[in-house]
Design a protein around this motif. Sequence first.
Motif, PDB file in Angstrom:
ATOM      1  N   GLY A 171       0.810  -1.215   0.000  1.00 27.13           N
ATOM      2  CA  GLY A 171       0.000   0.000   0.000  1.00 27.13           C
ATOM      3  C   GLY A 171       0.843   1.264   0.000  1.00 27.13           C
ATOM      4  N   LEU A 172       1.961   1.240   0.720  1.00 24.54           N
ATOM      5  CA  LEU A 172       2.866   2.391   0.738  1.00 24.54           C
ATOM      6  C   LEU A 172       3.480   2.612  -0.643  1.00 24.54           C
ATOM      7  N   LEU A 173       3.903   1.532  -1.283  1.00 26.11           N
ATOM      8  CA  LEU A 173       4.480   1.655  -2.626  1.00 26.11           C
ATOM      9  C   LEU A 173       3.440   2.188  -3.618  1.00 26.11           C
ATOM     10  N   VAL A 174       2.214   1.697  -3.505  1.00 28.15           N
ATOM     11  CA  VAL A 174       1.143   2.177  -4.388  1.00 28.15           C
ATOM     12  C   VAL A 174       0.921   3.668  -4.177  1.00 28.15           C
ATOM     13  N   LEU A 223      11.724  -0.897   3.602  1.00 29.98           N
ATOM     14  CA  LEU A 223      11.637  -0.708   2.151  1.00 29.98           C
ATOM     15  C   LEU A 223      12.923  -0.105   1.589  1.00 29.98           C
ATOM     16  N   GLU A 224      13.581   0.749   2.385  1.00 26.72           N
ATOM     17  CA  GLU A 224      14.887   1.297   1.978  1.00 26.72           C
ATOM     18  C   GLU A 224      15.916   0.179   1.886  1.00 26.72           C
ATOM     19  N   LYS A 225      15.884  -0.725   2.851  1.00 28.85           N
ATOM     20  CA  LYS A 225      16.831  -1.848   2.881  1.00 28.85           C
ATOM     21  C   LYS A 225      16.685  -2.716   1.622  1.00 28.85           C
ATOM     22  N   VAL A 234      12.560   2.139  -1.761  1.00 26.75           N
ATOM     23  CA  VAL A 234      12.234   3.506  -1.343  1.00 26.75           C
ATOM     24  C   VAL A 234      13.519   4.149  -0.847  1.00 26.75           C
ATOM     25  N   ARG A 235      13.594   5.458  -0.974  1.00 29.32           N
ATOM     26  CA  ARG A 235      14.691   6.192  -0.344  1.00 29.32           C
ATOM     27  C   ARG A 235      14.103   7.416   0.339  1.00 29.32           C
ATOM     28  N   ARG A 236      14.831   7.932   1.308  1.00 32.85           N
ATOM     29  CA  ARG A 236      14.400   9.143   2.001  1.00 32.85           C
ATOM     30  C   ARG A 236      15.272  10.301   1.569  1.00 32.85           C
ATOM     31  N   THR A 288      11.728   4.365  -5.552  1.00 28.80           N
ATOM     32  CA  THR A 288      12.851   4.223  -6.481  1.00 28.80           C
ATOM     33  C   THR A 288      12.398   3.504  -7.750  1.00 28.80           C
ATOM     34  N   ASP A 289      13.261   3.506  -8.744  1.00 28.93           N
ATOM     35  CA  ASP A 289      12.964   2.763  -9.973  1.00 28.93           C
ATOM     36  C   ASP A 289      12.787   1.277  -9.662  1.00 28.93           C
ATOM     37  N   ASP A 290      13.631   0.727  -8.770  1.00 30.38           N
ATOM     38  CA  ASP A 290      13.491  -0.685  -8.384  1.00 30.38           C
ATOM     39  C   ASP A 290      12.167  -0.924  -7.665  1.00 30.38           C
ATOM     40  N   GLY A 291      11.747   0.033  -6.851  1.00 25.20           N
ATOM     41  CA  GLY A 291      10.459  -0.083  -6.165  1.00 25.20           C
ATOM     42  C   GLY A 291       9.299  -0.077  -7.145  1.00 25.20           C
TER      43      GLY A 291
END
Length: 180
Positions: free
Chosen positions: A63-66, A99-101, A105-107, A122-125
């Motif tokens: 849900g966060l990625l969406v 998610l960063e790990k 995602v990045r901050r 991120t693009d990978d995300g």
Amino acid sequence: MEQQHTATDGRDTQHTQDAEATAWLSEDEQRTWRAYLHATTLLEDHLDRQLQRDAKMPHIYFGLLVKLSESPRRRLRMTELARETKITRSRLSHAIARLEKSGWVRREDCPSDKRGQFAILTDDGLKVLERTAPGHVETVRQALFARLTPEQQKSLGEIMMIVAEGLQPKEAGADLPWLR
């Protein structure tokens, strides 16, 4: 604080008065309530298992990625992401760290507010989201929509909107966990 009153036989009379004043659920309401709880628990577990199997993430992370993918430039301030997803800031911080790990995602620090941060997909995300979304949609369709008639689907949507609107805080300073 209201003072408690104790009857001579040891019963808490205030508690008894409160219980007598309670508008208990009818048998039909109780059956509906318990069916709702049972179904939503099973549905959330079903979605979690599918996403763990297909993407090694729980439903809440998906849900966060969406939410990030739907945001301008795939980024949201952490406080806004917490508000949008109804997640406490500490739980969100933990989820974003995971998610960063994974590299999804990045901050980034907010240039206009030293304390603020952005969460950025991120693009990978985005790739993992695009790869996982078809299976997730199929799981939702089979678990929920395929079991309902079009009329039931419409009714369910209308009911959930009424419930959500009734629970949405009206005042700006509401004391809600995701605002703390």
